[in-house]
Scaffold this motif. Structure first.
Motif, PDB file in Angstrom:
ATOM      1  N   MET A 132       0.822  -1.214   0.000  1.00 41.97           N
ATOM      2  CA  MET A 132       0.000   0.000   0.000  1.00 41.97           C
ATOM      3  C   MET A 132       0.859   1.270   0.000  1.00 41.97           C
ATOM      4  SD  MET A 132      -3.069   0.575   2.699  1.00 41.97           S
ATOM      5  CE  MET A 132      -2.162   1.400   3.974  1.00 41.97           C
ATOM      6  N   VAL A 133       1.978   1.249   0.734  1.00 44.87           N
ATOM      7  CA  VAL A 133       2.805   2.460   0.806  1.00 44.87           C
ATOM      8  C   VAL A 133       4.024   2.385  -0.121  1.00 44.87           C
ATOM      9  CG1 VAL A 133       2.056   3.151   3.101  1.00 44.87           C
ATOM     10  CG2 VAL A 133       4.033   1.662   2.880  1.00 44.87           C
ATOM     11  N   GLY A 134       4.024   1.413  -1.012  1.00 43.54           N
ATOM     12  CA  GLY A 134       5.057   1.386  -2.051  1.00 43.54           C
ATOM     13  C   GLY A 134       6.245   0.479  -1.766  1.00 43.54           C
ATOM     14  N   GLY A 135       6.170  -0.338  -0.710  1.00 42.51           N
ATOM     15  CA  GLY A 135       7.234  -1.317  -0.445  1.00 42.51           C
ATOM     16  C   GLY A 135       8.488  -0.719   0.172  1.00 42.51           C
ATOM     17  N   ALA A 136       9.485  -1.595   0.452  1.00 43.25           N
ATOM     18  CA  ALA A 136      10.733  -1.170   1.106  1.00 43.25           C
ATOM     19  C   ALA A 136      11.590  -0.374   0.112  1.00 43.25           C
ATOM     20  CB  ALA A 136      11.488  -2.397   1.600  1.00 43.25           C
ATOM     21  N   PRO A 137      12.503   0.498   0.586  1.00 45.77           N
ATOM     22  CA  PRO A 137      12.708   0.847   1.990  1.00 45.77           C
ATOM     23  C   PRO A 137      11.576   1.714   2.512  1.00 45.77           C
ATOM     24  CG  PRO A 137      14.089   2.236   0.599  1.00 45.77           C
ATOM     25  CD  PRO A 137      13.388   1.266  -0.321  1.00 45.77           C
ATOM     26  N   LEU A 138      11.251   1.523   3.784  1.00 46.54           N
ATOM     27  CA  LEU A 138      10.224   2.377   4.376  1.00 46.54           C
ATOM     28  C   LEU A 138      10.502   2.626   5.851  1.00 46.54           C
ATOM     29  CD1 LEU A 138       8.381   0.108   5.882  1.00 46.54           C
ATOM     30  CD2 LEU A 138       7.300  -0.076   3.677  1.00 46.54           C
ATOM     31  N   VAL A 139       9.763   3.588   6.375  1.00 50.85           N
ATOM     32  CA  VAL A 139       9.975   4.001   7.754  1.00 50.85           C
ATOM     33  C   VAL A 139       8.783   3.501   8.573  1.00 50.85           C
ATOM     34  CG1 VAL A 139      10.257   5.998   9.283  1.00 50.85           C
ATOM     35  CG2 VAL A 139      11.241   6.047   6.997  1.00 50.85           C
ATOM     36  N   VAL A 140       9.076   2.847   9.686  1.00 56.14           N
ATOM     37  CA  VAL A 140       8.011   2.395  10.588  1.00 56.14           C
ATOM     38  C   VAL A 140       8.103   3.252  11.850  1.00 56.14           C
ATOM     39  CG1 VAL A 140       6.998   0.427  11.787  1.00 56.14           C
ATOM     40  CG2 VAL A 140       8.303   0.054   9.694  1.00 56.14           C
ATOM     41  N   LYS A 141       6.972   3.823  12.265  1.00 51.82           N
ATOM     42  CA  LYS A 141       6.999   4.709  13.434  1.00 51.82           C
ATOM     43  C   LYS A 141       5.983   4.264  14.476  1.00 51.82           C
ATOM     44  CE  LYS A 141       7.996   8.773  10.626  1.00 51.82           C
ATOM     45  NZ  LYS A 141       7.740  10.191  10.357  1.00 51.82           N
ATOM     46  N   LEU A 142       6.400   4.322  15.702  1.00 52.64           N
ATOM     47  CA  LEU A 142       5.479   4.116  16.817  1.00 52.64           C
ATOM     48  C   LEU A 142       4.668   5.395  16.953  1.00 52.64           C
ATOM     49  CD1 LEU A 142       7.439   2.656  19.854  1.00 52.64           C
ATOM     50  CD2 LEU A 142       5.479   1.660  18.681  1.00 52.64           C
ATOM     51  N   LEU A 143       3.372   5.285  17.048  1.00 50.40           N
ATOM     52  CA  LEU A 143       2.540   6.486  17.092  1.00 50.40           C
ATOM     53  C   LEU A 143       2.856   7.364  18.291  1.00 50.40           C
ATOM     54  CD1 LEU A 143       0.721   7.100  14.882  1.00 50.40           C
ATOM     55  CD2 LEU A 143      -1.219   6.340  16.212  1.00 50.40           C
ATOM     56  N   GLU A 144       3.222   6.754  19.390  1.00 48.67           N
ATOM     57  CA  GLU A 144       3.453   7.534  20.609  1.00 48.67           C
ATOM     58  C   GLU A 144       4.896   7.995  20.779  1.00 48.67           C
ATOM     59  OE1 GLU A 144       1.278   4.771  20.927  1.00 48.67           O
ATOM     60  OE2 GLU A 144      -0.386   6.202  20.826  1.00 48.67           O
ATOM     61  N   GLY A 145       5.749   7.773  19.781  1.00 47.91           N
ATOM     62  CA  GLY A 145       7.160   8.131  19.932  1.00 47.91           C
ATOM     63  C   GLY A 145       7.411   9.631  19.841  1.00 47.91           C
ATOM     64  N   THR A 146       8.470  10.113  20.500  1.00 45.06           N
ATOM     65  CA  THR A 146       8.932  11.493  20.290  1.00 45.06           C
ATOM     66  C   THR A 146      10.447  11.478  20.229  1.00 45.06           C
ATOM     67  OG1 THR A 146       9.002  11.918  22.654  1.00 45.06           O
ATOM     68  CG2 THR A 146       7.049  12.738  21.491  1.00 45.06           C
ATOM     69  N   GLN A 147      10.996  12.567  19.722  1.00 52.46           N
ATOM     70  CA  GLN A 147      12.441  12.756  19.619  1.00 52.46           C
ATOM     71  C   GLN A 147      13.125  11.630  18.846  1.00 52.46           C
ATOM     72  OE1 GLN A 147      13.711  13.371  23.651  1.00 52.46           O
ATOM     73  NE2 GLN A 147      12.594  15.300  23.817  1.00 52.46           N
ATOM     74  N   GLY A 148      12.394  11.087  17.873  1.00 51.87           N
ATOM     75  CA  GLY A 148      12.992  10.091  16.997  1.00 51.87           C
ATOM     76  C   GLY A 148      13.025   8.679  17.563  1.00 51.87           C
ATOM     77  N   ILE A 149      12.587   8.528  18.830  1.00 53.48           N
ATOM     78  CA  ILE A 149      12.582   7.181  19.417  1.00 53.48           C
ATOM     79  C   ILE A 149      11.375   6.432  18.848  1.00 53.48           C
ATOM     80  CG2 ILE A 149      12.363   5.873  21.591  1.00 53.48           C
ATOM     81  CD1 ILE A 149      13.693   8.419  22.900  1.00 53.48           C
ATOM     82  N   GLY A 150      11.588   5.205  18.429  1.00 51.71           N
ATOM     83  CA  GLY A 150      10.478   4.465  17.824  1.00 51.71           C
ATOM     84  C   GLY A 150      10.311   4.766  16.346  1.00 51.71           C
ATOM     85  N   VAL A 151      11.321   5.391  15.727  1.00 54.20           N
ATOM     86  CA  VAL A 151      11.301   5.628  14.273  1.00 54.20           C
ATOM     87  C   VAL A 151      12.405   4.758  13.665  1.00 54.20           C
ATOM     88  CG1 VAL A 151      11.590   7.354  12.447  1.00 54.20           C
ATOM     89  CG2 VAL A 151      10.508   7.998  14.608  1.00 54.20           C
ATOM     90  N   VAL A 152      11.984   3.797  12.840  1.00 56.91           N
ATOM     91  CA  VAL A 152      12.930   2.810  12.333  1.00 56.91           C
ATOM     92  C   VAL A 152      12.930   2.809  10.807  1.00 56.91           C
ATOM     93  CG1 VAL A 152      13.500   0.340  12.319  1.00 56.91           C
ATOM     94  CG2 VAL A 152      12.442   1.351  14.345  1.00 56.91           C
ATOM     95  N   LEU A 153      14.120   2.804  10.217  1.00 55.56           N
ATOM     96  CA  LEU A 153      14.214   2.674   8.756  1.00 55.56           C
ATOM     97  C   LEU A 153      14.380   1.199   8.423  1.00 55.56           C
ATOM     98  CD1 LEU A 153      14.579   3.667   5.871  1.00 55.56           C
ATOM     99  CD2 LEU A 153      16.982   4.121   6.392  1.00 55.56           C
ATOM    100  N   ALA A 154      13.403   0.648   7.709  1.00 56.72           N
ATOM    101  CA  ALA A 154      13.498  -0.748   7.299  1.00 56.72           C
ATOM    102  C   ALA A 154      13.901  -0.763   5.830  1.00 56.72           C
ATOM    103  CB  ALA A 154      12.169  -1.458   7.521  1.00 56.72           C
ATOM    104  N   GLU A 155      15.136  -1.228   5.581  1.00 57.81           N
ATOM    105  CA  GLU A 155      15.672  -1.105   4.211  1.00 57.81           C
ATOM    106  C   GLU A 155      15.155  -2.193   3.282  1.00 57.81           C
ATOM    107  OE1 GLU A 155      19.089   0.812   3.629  1.00 57.81           O
ATOM    108  OE2 GLU A 155      19.749   0.964   5.716  1.00 57.81           O
ATOM    109  N   THR A 156      14.760  -3.328   3.859  1.00 57.19           N
ATOM    110  CA  THR A 156      14.265  -4.409   3.006  1.00 57.19           C
ATOM    111  C   THR A 156      12.877  -4.838   3.484  1.00 57.19           C
ATOM    112  OG1 THR A 156      15.116  -6.115   4.471  1.00 57.19           O
ATOM    113  CG2 THR A 156      16.614  -5.344   2.756  1.00 57.19           C
ATOM    114  N   LYS A 157      12.214  -5.597   2.604  1.00 50.65           N
ATOM    115  CA  LYS A 157      10.879  -6.085   2.920  1.00 50.65           C
ATOM    116  C   LYS A 157      10.915  -6.962   4.180  1.00 50.65           C
ATOM    117  CE  LYS A 157       7.345  -8.647   0.542  1.00 50.65           C
ATOM    118  NZ  LYS A 157       7.561  -9.926  -0.119  1.00 50.65           N
ATOM    119  N   LYS A 158      11.945  -7.804   4.250  1.00 51.11           N
ATOM    120  CA  LYS A 158      12.086  -8.709   5.411  1.00 51.11           C
ATOM    121  C   LYS A 158      12.217  -7.912   6.712  1.00 51.11           C
ATOM    122  CE  LYS A 158      11.739 -13.031   5.088  1.00 51.11           C
ATOM    123  NZ  LYS A 158      10.343 -12.721   5.183  1.00 51.11           N
TER     124      LYS A 158
END
Ligand code: ADP
Length: 301
Positions: A132-158
């Motif tokens: 739906m969002v165009g596949g990897a690489p993509l960024v996964v974020k925790l909704l409640e995160g701040t200051q970049g904590i819980g923001v992850v760059l996933a470079e591959t589909k796996k």
């Protein structure tokens, strides 16, 4: 004017600067801790009390409500709105901006540029969510995160699948977002007051890091923004209903994309990076705009 600053600590940089600016411009500031304020909500003459005293009428309220106290903080601000004080940002707009999903839905409805984004709680079909969002690489974020904590760059589909599964195991709400590679680890913070961007800075991530948060070692410098970036920031603040906002943009191949709209932007980073006296600009805006009983969204959830 009598101006209340809703802040938990008068020693915080932004609070201190706002007090200074109020005093320099001949106003009477008072710092009020929202959590220690209690209210008579039922009487025909609504009141707010603090440390055993009835608070006076304030011409304006500057809310500096941290994310962790949004619920009670906005309730206190609402009480002042009912009493007729002018809120720099309205309680409804602050609540709205604290809900990332709702914010992005509002911005998207009004045609503001956004990274492709999906929201999920417990998707049965992670493959479909990724597609739906165009596949990897993509960024996964925790909704409640701040200051970049819980923001992850996933470079591959796996990697994306694993991260999503891990977050799902924690029963967290997540956001899955297209990775804007062209931004090259930088984002732009635009400080909007009224209908103007009064200052802009570029935050650059450390080498090898994609998150530009200053708390993550990013560096900030003044930057000249394009007319399209200016227009996007002003529109984003307007759609959210915020008079003062920190609008974070990513520079993408298809133009400026809004990442987040912050209703209590910190003043330190932007004042230091740009050398501008933002605190005084905020007080000047209040002088020009504040009138009693002006809350526009009163009564609208
Ligand atoms: P937080 O609200 O915790 O600061 P953000 O969503 O602002 O989290 O993300 C932190 C940083 O990560 C941003 O400042 C930006 O530099 C980078 N970033 C976030 N989302 C993306 C994206 N979709 N594409 C590229 N970089 C991103």
């Amino acid at each position: 004017m009598k101006i209340a600053i809703l802040s938990r600590n008068r020693k915080l940089y932004s609070t201190r600067r706002l007090i200074e600016a109020c005093e320099q411009r001949g106003h009477e500031p008072m710092v009020i801790d929202a959590l220690r304020t209690y209210m008579d909500v039922v009487s025909s003459k609504p009141e707010a009390h603090f440390k055993g005293e009835v608070l006076p009428y304030f011409d304006a309220i500057i809310p500096r409500i941290g994310a962790s106290i949004t619920f009670y903080g906005t309730a206190v601000l609402r009480q002042f709105e009912v009493m007729g004080s002018f809120p720099l940002n309205e309680s409804v707009a602050i609540s709205r901006s604290r809900d990332k999903l709702r914010s992005l839905q509002l911005l998207s409805r009004k045609g503001v540029g956004l990274p492709n984004t999906g929201f999920a709680n417990s998707p049965d079909d992670i493959q479909d969510l990724l597609k739906m969002v165009g596949g990897a690489p993509l960024v996964v974020k925790l909704l409640e995160g701040t200051q970049g904590i819980g923001v992850v760059l996933a470079e591959t589909k796996k990697a994306a699948e694993s991260v999503i599964e891990a977050f799902m195991g924690l029963k967290a709400n997540i956001l899955v977002q297209e990775y804007i590679k062209e931004a090259s680890g930088a984002d732009i913070r635009c400080l909007v007051i009224g209908k103007k961007v009064v200052a802009a800075m570029k935050r650059q991530a450390q080498p090898g890091e994609f998150r530009s948060n200053l708390h993550r070692g990013g560096s900030a410098e003044i930057i000249k923004i394009s007319p399209a970036e200016r227009a996007t920031a002003v529109k984003a603040a307007k759609v959210m209903g915020l008079n003062v906002a920190g609008v974070d943009l990513l520079r993408s191949a298809r133009g400026p994309l809004v990442m987040e709209v912050n209703s209590s932007p910190g003043l330190r980073g932007i004042e230091e990076a740009t050398g501008k006296d933002i605190a005084s600009m905020i007080i000047e805006f209040i002088e020009k705009t504040a009138k009693p009983h002006k809350t526009r969204t009163k009564g609208k959830g």
